[in-house]
Write a protein that holds these residues in place. Structure first.
Motif, PDB file in Angstrom:
ATOM      1  N   THR A   1      65.497  14.174  63.497  1.00 28.63           N
ATOM      2  CA  THR A   1      66.779  14.549  62.885  1.00 28.63           C
ATOM      3  C   THR A   1      67.935  14.365  63.879  1.00 28.63           C
ATOM      4  OG1 THR A   1      65.618  16.126  61.485  1.00 28.63           O
ATOM      5  CG2 THR A   1      68.000  16.404  61.678  1.00 28.63           C
ATOM      6  N   ALA A   2      67.802  14.962  65.067  1.00 32.23           N
ATOM      7  CA  ALA A   2      68.868  14.831  66.062  1.00 32.23           C
ATOM      8  C   ALA A   2      68.974  13.375  66.535  1.00 32.23           C
ATOM      9  CB  ALA A   2      68.613  15.765  67.243  1.00 32.23           C
ATOM     10  N   SER A   3      67.838  12.663  66.578  1.00 35.13           N
ATOM     11  CA  SER A   3      67.871  11.261  67.017  1.00 35.13           C
ATOM     12  C   SER A   3      68.729  10.435  66.069  1.00 35.13           C
ATOM     13  CB  SER A   3      66.452  10.676  67.083  1.00 35.13           C
ATOM     14  OG  SER A   3      65.694  11.386  68.038  1.00 35.13           O
ATOM     15  N   LYS A   4      68.525  10.653  64.774  1.00 31.34           N
ATOM     16  CA  LYS A   4      69.313   9.918  63.784  1.00 31.34           C
ATOM     17  C   LYS A   4      70.807  10.253  63.921  1.00 31.34           C
ATOM     18  CE  LYS A   4      69.661   9.350  58.733  1.00 31.34           C
ATOM     19  NZ  LYS A   4      70.026   7.945  58.645  1.00 31.34           N
ATOM     20  N   PHE A   5      71.087  11.535  64.113  1.00 29.02           N
ATOM     21  CA  PHE A   5      72.481  11.986  64.290  1.00 29.02           C
ATOM     22  C   PHE A   5      73.124  11.286  65.496  1.00 29.02           C
ATOM     23  CE2 PHE A   5      75.219  15.036  66.632  1.00 29.02           C
ATOM     24  CZ  PHE A   5      76.245  15.200  65.712  1.00 29.02           C
ATOM     25  N   TYR A   6      72.397  11.272  66.609  1.00 30.14           N
ATOM     26  CA  TYR A   6      72.973  10.705  67.829  1.00 30.14           C
ATOM     27  C   TYR A   6      73.070   9.176  67.787  1.00 30.14           C
ATOM     28  CZ  TYR A   6      73.191  15.174  70.258  1.00 30.14           C
ATOM     29  OH  TYR A   6      73.516  16.449  70.647  1.00 30.14           O
TER      30      TYR A   6
ATOM     31  N   VAL B   1      75.850  21.669  53.437  1.00 34.30           N
ATOM     32  CA  VAL B   1      75.772  20.601  54.443  1.00 34.30           C
ATOM     33  C   VAL B   1      75.810  21.229  55.835  1.00 34.30           C
ATOM     34  CG1 VAL B   1      76.968  18.593  55.380  1.00 34.30           C
ATOM     35  CG2 VAL B   1      76.834  18.926  52.893  1.00 34.30           C
ATOM     36  N   PHE B   2      74.791  20.908  56.637  1.00 30.11           N
ATOM     37  CA  PHE B   2      74.631  21.572  57.935  1.00 30.11           C
ATOM     38  C   PHE B   2      74.963  20.670  59.110  1.00 30.11           C
ATOM     39  CE2 PHE B   2      71.823  23.839  55.037  1.00 30.11           C
ATOM     40  CZ  PHE B   2      72.317  25.124  55.194  1.00 30.11           C
ATOM     41  N   LEU B   3      75.837  21.166  59.956  1.00 28.26           N
ATOM     42  CA  LEU B   3      76.191  20.498  61.196  1.00 28.26           C
ATOM     43  C   LEU B   3      76.144  21.551  62.280  1.00 28.26           C
ATOM     44  CD1 LEU B   3      77.255  17.660  62.083  1.00 28.26           C
ATOM     45  CD2 LEU B   3      79.533  18.677  62.047  1.00 28.26           C
ATOM     46  N   PRO B   4      75.456  21.353  63.397  1.00 27.86           N
ATOM     47  CA  PRO B   4      74.609  20.207  63.693  1.00 27.86           C
ATOM     48  C   PRO B   4      73.460  20.082  62.686  1.00 27.86           C
ATOM     49  CG  PRO B   4      74.593  21.845  65.494  1.00 27.86           C
ATOM     50  CD  PRO B   4      75.434  22.375  64.430  1.00 27.86           C
ATOM     51  N   PRO B   5      73.058  18.822  62.426  1.00 27.80           N
ATOM     52  CA  PRO B   5      72.011  18.614  61.432  1.00 27.80           C
ATOM     53  C   PRO B   5      70.660  19.147  61.893  1.00 27.80           C
ATOM     54  CG  PRO B   5      72.622  16.538  62.479  1.00 27.80           C
ATOM     55  CD  PRO B   5      73.569  17.562  62.987  1.00 27.80           C
ATOM     56  N   ARG B   6      69.953  19.733  60.977  1.00 32.06           N
ATOM     57  CA  ARG B   6      68.584  20.178  61.267  1.00 32.06           C
ATOM     58  C   ARG B   6      67.729  19.929  60.044  1.00 32.06           C
ATOM     59  NH1 ARG B   6      71.640  25.231  60.803  1.00 32.06           N
ATOM     60  NH2 ARG B   6      73.206  24.063  61.865  1.00 32.06           N
ATOM     61  N   LYS B   7      66.435  19.960  60.268  1.00 32.71           N
ATOM     62  CA  LYS B   7      65.496  19.514  59.232  1.00 32.71           C
ATOM     63  C   LYS B   7      65.306  20.531  58.121  1.00 32.71           C
ATOM     64  CE  LYS B   7      62.154  16.574  60.195  1.00 32.71           C
ATOM     65  NZ  LYS B   7      61.030  16.046  60.984  1.00 32.71           N
ATOM     66  N   VAL B   8      65.453  21.818  58.463  1.00 36.06           N
ATOM     67  CA  VAL B   8      65.146  22.860  57.479  1.00 36.06           C
ATOM     68  C   VAL B   8      66.397  23.686  57.199  1.00 36.06           C
ATOM     69  CG1 VAL B   8      63.740  24.914  57.030  1.00 36.06           C
ATOM     70  CG2 VAL B   8      62.741  22.951  58.205  1.00 36.06           C
ATOM     71  N   CYS B   9      66.637  23.983  55.951  1.00 41.88           N
ATOM     72  CA  CYS B   9      67.782  24.802  55.559  1.00 41.88           C
ATOM     73  C   CYS B   9      67.583  26.232  56.054  1.00 41.88           C
ATOM     74  CB  CYS B   9      67.937  24.807  54.039  1.00 41.88           C
ATOM     75  SG  CYS B   9      69.166  25.992  53.464  1.00 41.88           S
ATOM     76  N   PRO B  10      68.519  26.751  56.870  1.00 42.27           N
ATOM     77  CA  PRO B  10      68.349  28.107  57.402  1.00 42.27           C
ATOM     78  C   PRO B  10      68.543  29.175  56.328  1.00 42.27           C
ATOM     79  CG  PRO B  10      70.454  27.186  58.092  1.00 42.27           C
ATOM     80  CD  PRO B  10      69.742  26.103  57.340  1.00 42.27           C
TER      81      PRO B  10
ATOM     82  N   CYS C   1      67.589  28.817  52.807  1.00 45.53           N
ATOM     83  CA  CYS C   1      66.593  28.958  51.737  1.00 45.53           C
ATOM     84  C   CYS C   1      65.207  28.410  52.109  1.00 45.53           C
ATOM     85  CB  CYS C   1      67.113  28.340  50.450  1.00 45.53           C
ATOM     86  SG  CYS C   1      67.165  26.550  50.464  1.00 45.53           S
ATOM     87  N   PHE C   2      65.014  28.017  53.378  1.00 47.15           N
ATOM     88  CA  PHE C   2      63.676  27.631  53.831  1.00 47.15           C
ATOM     89  C   PHE C   2      63.114  26.464  53.018  1.00 47.15           C
ATOM     90  CE2 PHE C   2      59.017  28.576  54.540  1.00 47.15           C
ATOM     91  CZ  PHE C   2      59.039  28.363  55.904  1.00 47.15           C
ATOM     92  N   THR C   3      63.984  25.476  52.725  1.00 48.42           N
ATOM     93  CA  THR C   3      63.486  24.226  52.141  1.00 48.42           C
ATOM     94  C   THR C   3      63.909  23.090  53.064  1.00 48.42           C
ATOM     95  OG1 THR C   3      65.496  24.058  50.810  1.00 48.42           O
ATOM     96  CG2 THR C   3      63.533  24.895  49.695  1.00 48.42           C
ATOM     97  N   GLU C   4      63.273  21.949  52.900  1.00 47.52           N
ATOM     98  CA  GLU C   4      63.574  20.821  53.770  1.00 47.52           C
ATOM     99  C   GLU C   4      64.892  20.171  53.343  1.00 47.52           C
ATOM    100  OE1 GLU C   4      60.133  18.522  54.573  1.00 47.52           O
ATOM    101  OE2 GLU C   4      61.266  16.891  55.491  1.00 47.52           O
ATOM    102  N   ASN C   5      65.743  19.900  54.320  1.00 47.28           N
ATOM    103  CA  ASN C   5      66.985  19.181  54.039  1.00 47.28           C
ATOM    104  C   ASN C   5      66.650  17.702  53.900  1.00 47.28           C
ATOM    105  OD1 ASN C   5      68.534  21.527  54.341  1.00 47.28           O
ATOM    106  ND2 ASN C   5      68.741  21.205  56.541  1.00 47.28           N
ATOM    107  N   THR C   6      66.761  17.179  52.704  1.00 47.31           N
ATOM    108  CA  THR C   6      66.266  15.815  52.480  1.00 47.31           C
ATOM    109  C   THR C   6      67.380  14.772  52.455  1.00 47.31           C
ATOM    110  OG1 THR C   6      66.297  16.376  50.138  1.00 47.31           O
ATOM    111  CG2 THR C   6      64.176  16.469  51.250  1.00 47.31           C
ATOM    112  N   GLN C   7      68.629  15.198  52.407  1.00 46.33           N
ATOM    113  CA  GLN C   7      69.714  14.209  52.310  1.00 46.33           C
ATOM    114  C   GLN C   7      70.562  14.157  53.568  1.00 46.33           C
ATOM    115  OE1 GLN C   7      72.248  14.597  48.915  1.00 46.33           O
ATOM    116  NE2 GLN C   7      70.594  14.334  47.440  1.00 46.33           N
ATOM    117  N   TRP C   8      71.099  12.963  53.844  1.00 41.15           N
ATOM    118  CA  TRP C   8      72.079  12.798  54.921  1.00 41.15           C
ATOM    119  C   TRP C   8      73.422  12.486  54.297  1.00 41.15           C
ATOM    120  CZ3 TRP C   8      71.674  13.379  60.184  1.00 41.15           C
ATOM    121  CH2 TRP C   8      70.369  13.592  60.690  1.00 41.15           C
ATOM    122  N   VAL C   9      74.468  13.091  54.843  1.00 45.30           N
ATOM    123  CA  VAL C   9      75.813  12.755  54.370  1.00 45.30           C
ATOM    124  C   VAL C   9      76.722  12.499  55.570  1.00 45.30           C
ATOM    125  CG1 VAL C   9      75.665  14.079  52.204  1.00 45.30           C
ATOM    126  CG2 VAL C   9      76.472  15.189  54.292  1.00 45.30           C
TER     127      VAL C   9
END
Lengths: 157, 381
Positions: free
Chosen positions: A28-33, A53-62, A64-72
């Motif tokens: 996740t951070a690799s893609k961001f950087y 939408v979470f910044l800094p990006p992370r893989k899991v939603c803090p 609701c405990f689901t995986e963040n599947t989209q990039w914007v």
């Protein structure tokens, strides 16, 4: 303390804890950087369940405990949420930054959370909560958080 | 549910630099004071929980540095990294587990041996944030700004917390910084990180505290009158700073609510007599009071000015002098706990408040209060 230690001068053992360490940034951070370094774009992850939408990006939603599947893509402009100005040259401040150092929490347009970074190109006394700021990208980007050099005030035309 | 009580407390003097003592030496002093306070010997202790931080201690498995001096040999010893209140929470659950009846909980740290800015910078995320060079002071300064902006709390009101707590410390022989100062002194002290002046910040400190927590079946078997744990809860918020509304402490509101419920407290403003909370910085005392429902929203500064939180006020807060007068990180929450226990037993000496039947202890973990622990202690079971 008992009498047997009377007159004993306490000794100090001077040393340091210093261990080389590498943090694997993860995909996740690799893609961001990579996007930041190569395209000068700020990207974030989105939770489809709570639409945040979470910044800094992370893989899991803090939330609701689901995986963040989209990039914007988020804007390189945003609003200053809060800030501080270091007046003392604290040991943690990088050697290329001299006081007064201003850090802000910046909520970029399109993101629901704020990111930490420097504010610059502004007098400390002119900084206000709610002001609009814009990212300034570094030359010679290396794929880390300082690929953004700092944020500066959005000039009002 | 079974009940647990605190039956002994022991604390070293909080000092700028305990150069004559190792971690183990500090633990030895605090543990022996707690045992003597409780009227126990080390053989009466069933198990031990130590509280420490590897980074602050400059070694890994830092708990092991104090095990021997805490009498943990041949006992079950476990470790918590975080504030002492979290160690006490774990210690309490062990005393209630059925496996042990008495738990000795210690917390230690020495700020003097390292560089606080570098240690606390290390609590930032290494991939996204650490390289920016923030630390606990600058992080909390950012939170202070955010809180003041929302509530219109003034620098003078923040300074009032420092004046009160350093003044209270004059009555506490174990405090590091007893001082008679004025609001002007605080406002004219060095601006460290806007809006925090030097005297808005707690000092670097060394110290160790110990408490003994017993199951109800044995709580009355020793010398001390038990102080009962009526309610306790801890709660954490998001790690990333920018995820939270920094001007609020949602986790604290939640933790306090649960602790009140457990203790059967309906109106905390009326039912709680004395408070020791985590005042690492002046604004925190006001903010935490509001978030715990002990002051109306955005009103704590004004109530402070009216003297409500003074030692002889409506709700004495940090009568011991608080952490502004001495802040051994990690041990801090156990110092607060020991202070409230002494208040409830009526043996707080110079900083004894008039009415102390029910007390609140508050501890914090993480940058800008990411996580909060709240204990409600009471004279009656």
């Amino acid at each position: 303390m008992t009498d047997q230690f009377q007159g004993i001068e306490p000794m100090v053992y001077k040393s340091k804890i210093n261990v080389p360490y590498s943090w694997w940034a993860g995909d996740t951070a690799s893609k961001f950087y990579l996007t930041l370094r190569d395209e000068k774009k700020i990207t974030a992850t989105k939770c489809v369940a709570c639409n945040k939408v979470f910044l800094p990006p992370r893989k899991v939603c803090p939330s609701c405990f689901t995986e963040n599947t989209q990039w914007v893509n988020v804007s390189d402009e945003g609003t200053l949420i809060t800030f501080t100005i270091a007046r003392r040259q604290f040991a943690a401040i990088p050697s290329d930054r001299k006081v007064p150092v201003i850090w802000g929490l910046i909520k970029l347009d399109g993101a629901d959370t704020a990111m930490l970074h420097y504010l610059d190109e502004i007098k400390p006394e002119s900084v206000t909560i709610g002001m609009r700021v814009k990212a300034v990208f570094s030359e010679g980007r290396k794929g880390n958080i300082r690929d953004i050099s700092h944020f500066k005030p959005v000039s009002r035309v | 549910m079974d009940r647990a009580a605190i039956i002994g407390v022991g604390t070293t003097k909080i000092e700028k630099s305990k150069v004559g003592e190792t971690f183990a030496d500090m633990a030895w002093e605090a543990v022996n004071k707690a045992l003597s306070d409780a009227g126990m010997t080390i053989d009466d202790i069933d198990n031990v929980v130590t509280t420490s931080s590897d980074f602050w201690d400059g070694r890994t498995i830092s708990c092991m540095a104090v095990g021997d001096a805490s009498g943990a040999a041949h006992k079950n010893v476990s470790c918590v990294e975080g504030d002492g209140t979290y160690g006490a929470f774990y210690g309490m659950t062990r005393s209630l587990s059925g496996s042990y009846k008495t738990t000795l909980v210690t917390g230690h740290s020495k700020g003097s041996q390292s560089v606080s800015s570098l240690i606390t910078n290390s609590s930032f995320d290494p991939i996204y944030e650490r390289a920016l060079g923030m630390d606990m002071v600058t992080a909390c300064a950012m939170q202070a700004r955010s809180y003041m902006h929302r509530t219109k709390t003034t620098p003078e009101q923040l300074a009032g917390v420092s004046v009160k707590n350093h003044g209270n410390a004059l009555k506490n022989p174990l405090a590091q910084l007893p001082m008679k100062i004025t609001i002007k002194d605080v406002l004219e002290s060095e601006m460290i990180a806007d809006p925090l002046h030097k005297l808005d910040c707690s000092p670097v400190s060394d110290g160790c505290a110990a408490v003994i927590i017993a199951h109800e079946s044995v709580a009355a078997n020793f010398k001390q009158k038990p102080v009962w744990i009526k309610g306790v809860s801890f709660c954490a918020d998001s790690f990333f700073f920018g995820d939270r509304d920094l001007s609020r402490a949602k986790a604290l509101t939640e933790a306090a609510k649960k602790a009140y419920e457990m203790a059967g407290i309906k109106d905390p403003k009326k039912e709680i007599d004395v408070v020791e909370l985590y005042d690492a910085f002046t604004y925190q005392e006001l903010m935490w009071l509001e978030e715990m429902g002990l002051a109306d929203d955005a009103m704590a500064g004004k109530l402070l000015e009216k003297g409500e939180f003074n030692m002889d006020g409506r709700l004495p807060v940090n009568a011991s002098g608080g952490l502004l007068s001495g802040h051994p990180v990690i041990a801090a929450g156990l110092y607060s706990m020991a202070a409230v226990v002494r208040q409830i037993r009526g043996d707080a000496g110079g900083f004894q408040v008039k009415k102390a039947k029910t007390g609140l202890v508050h501890g914090v973990n993480g940058l800008g209060g990411q996580s909060h622990c709240v204990f409600i202690l009471d004279k009656d079971k």
